[in-house]
Motif scaffolding. Sequence first.
Motif, PDB file in Angstrom:
ATOM      1  N   ARG A 159      69.140   7.195 -48.129  1.00  0.00           N
ATOM      2  CA  ARG A 159      68.891   8.261 -47.155  1.00  0.00           C
ATOM      3  C   ARG A 159      70.152   9.081 -46.919  1.00  0.00           C
ATOM      4  NH1 ARG A 159      65.006   9.351 -43.471  1.00  0.00           N
ATOM      5  NH2 ARG A 159      63.953   7.351 -43.859  1.00  0.00           N
ATOM      6  N   ASP A 165      66.619  13.996 -43.249  1.00  0.00           N
ATOM      7  CA  ASP A 165      66.417  13.902 -41.813  1.00  0.00           C
ATOM      8  C   ASP A 165      65.860  12.515 -41.473  1.00  0.00           C
ATOM      9  OD1 ASP A 165      67.275  16.462 -41.347  1.00  0.00           O
ATOM     10  OD2 ASP A 165      65.270  17.342 -41.514  1.00  0.00           O
ATOM     11  N   PRO A 166      66.188  11.992 -40.300  1.00  0.00           N
ATOM     12  CA  PRO A 166      65.745  10.642 -39.943  1.00  0.00           C
ATOM     13  C   PRO A 166      64.225  10.478 -39.940  1.00  0.00           C
ATOM     14  CG  PRO A 166      67.454  11.408 -38.444  1.00  0.00           C
ATOM     15  CD  PRO A 166      67.061  12.584 -39.275  1.00  0.00           C
ATOM     16  N   GLN A 167      63.469  11.569 -39.687  1.00  0.00           N
ATOM     17  CA  GLN A 167      62.025  11.425 -39.562  1.00  0.00           C
ATOM     18  C   GLN A 167      61.297  11.406 -40.902  1.00  0.00           C
ATOM     19  OE1 GLN A 167      63.728  14.091 -38.615  1.00  0.00           O
ATOM     20  NE2 GLN A 167      62.612  16.018 -38.956  1.00  0.00           N
ATOM     21  N   PRO A 169      59.820   9.815 -43.917  1.00  0.00           N
ATOM     22  CA  PRO A 169      59.523   8.433 -44.324  1.00  0.00           C
ATOM     23  C   PRO A 169      60.017   8.153 -45.741  1.00  0.00           C
ATOM     24  CG  PRO A 169      57.576   9.517 -43.392  1.00  0.00           C
ATOM     25  CD  PRO A 169      58.593  10.589 -43.643  1.00  0.00           C
ATOM     26  N   HIS A 191      52.451  10.920 -41.544  1.00  0.00           N
ATOM     27  CA  HIS A 191      53.559  11.834 -41.234  1.00  0.00           C
ATOM     28  C   HIS A 191      53.030  13.200 -40.835  1.00  0.00           C
ATOM     29  CE1 HIS A 191      57.564  13.375 -41.205  1.00  0.00           C
ATOM     30  NE2 HIS A 191      57.460  14.073 -42.319  1.00  0.00           N
ATOM     31  N   GLU A 194      51.503  12.952 -37.335  1.00  0.00           N
ATOM     32  CA  GLU A 194      52.518  12.843 -36.289  1.00  0.00           C
ATOM     33  C   GLU A 194      53.178  14.193 -36.030  1.00  0.00           C
ATOM     34  OE1 GLU A 194      54.900   9.737 -37.977  1.00  0.00           O
ATOM     35  OE2 GLU A 194      54.069   8.239 -36.621  1.00  0.00           O
ATOM     36  N   LEU A 195      53.444  14.931 -37.105  1.00  0.00           N
ATOM     37  CA  LEU A 195      54.062  16.245 -36.938  1.00  0.00           C
ATOM     38  C   LEU A 195      53.106  17.208 -36.248  1.00  0.00           C
ATOM     39  CD1 LEU A 195      55.837  16.675 -40.396  1.00  0.00           C
ATOM     40  CD2 LEU A 195      56.902  16.178 -38.186  1.00  0.00           C
ATOM     41  N   THR A 199      54.124  13.929 -31.975  1.00  0.00           N
ATOM     42  CA  THR A 199      54.564  12.620 -31.505  1.00  0.00           C
ATOM     43  C   THR A 199      55.810  12.195 -32.241  1.00  0.00           C
ATOM     44  OG1 THR A 199      53.116  11.556 -33.137  1.00  0.00           O
ATOM     45  CG2 THR A 199      52.217  11.899 -30.942  1.00  0.00           C
ATOM     46  N   PRO A 200      56.700  11.495 -31.586  1.00  0.00           N
ATOM     47  CA  PRO A 200      57.925  11.061 -32.263  1.00  0.00           C
ATOM     48  C   PRO A 200      57.632  10.056 -33.349  1.00  0.00           C
ATOM     49  CG  PRO A 200      57.826  10.240 -29.990  1.00  0.00           C
ATOM     50  CD  PRO A 200      56.633  11.097 -30.184  1.00  0.00           C
ATOM     51  N   VAL A 201      58.379  10.142 -34.440  1.00  0.00           N
ATOM     52  CA  VAL A 201      58.225   9.213 -35.527  1.00  0.00           C
ATOM     53  C   VAL A 201      58.895   7.900 -35.158  1.00  0.00           C
ATOM     54  CG1 VAL A 201      58.752   8.781 -37.954  1.00  0.00           C
ATOM     55  CG2 VAL A 201      58.208  11.101 -37.186  1.00  0.00           C
ATOM     56  N   ARG A 202      58.194   6.801 -35.415  1.00  0.00           N
ATOM     57  CA  ARG A 202      58.740   5.494 -35.056  1.00  0.00           C
ATOM     58  C   ARG A 202      59.757   5.038 -36.081  1.00  0.00           C
ATOM     59  NH1 ARG A 202      53.556   5.847 -34.286  1.00  0.00           N
ATOM     60  NH2 ARG A 202      53.113   5.086 -36.383  1.00  0.00           N
TER      61      ARG A 202
END
Length: 202
Positions: A159, A165-167, A169, A191, A194-195, A199-202
């Motif tokens: 990564r 980006d952290p979100q 997957p 994904h 969620e976008l 909602t925030p990605v876990r």
Amino acid sequence: MAPSAPLPSSPSPLTGAAPAALKILIAGGFGVGKTTLVGSVSEVAPLRTEEYLTRASEGVDDLSGVDNKDTTTVALDFGRITVSPELVVYLFGTPGQERFWFMWNDLVNGALGGIVIVDTRRLESSFASIDFFESRGIPFVVAINCFHGENTRTVAEIRAALDLDPQVPMLVGDVRVRLFGRDLLLALVDHLMELSAGTPVR
């Protein structure tokens, strides 16, 4: 005499609504496994446009790390998955060589998301695909393809090297395995949802 009530009409199979279509791009560098992924998950025999590499490609196509590869996709790969009577997923595999990148601009039309396949032995080969999706705001997931079951880097290292980006997957597996292909598609759908929901990605 009062007019008679209209006879109830029965639904006709000819007027049934067409299933919704979801278009997904499969991208990545040359020889990372795009054609293999499409073939492993498609419910129909995939359309392939592979041709044998010839001397004409010497000095043009970079075969570093894939010296044993003798064919290449010159246009696209195409596959289909029927999720339900209401939803069909169409998969479009992009060509990996730089001289065919001009086709990406046509293939991306109508795509809701993408999968970028990464070969940890040649991370730099996937930079262009990631930049392509990011510059167009197209959500994507990253598939870390472990050739021969080998992976010498951690997910965190990959990564960081890809500057993701952290979100976004990331999944690790073998694109030859159908279940891994299924997991990638489910991760992309999650994904996208969620976008869309914010909602925030876990």
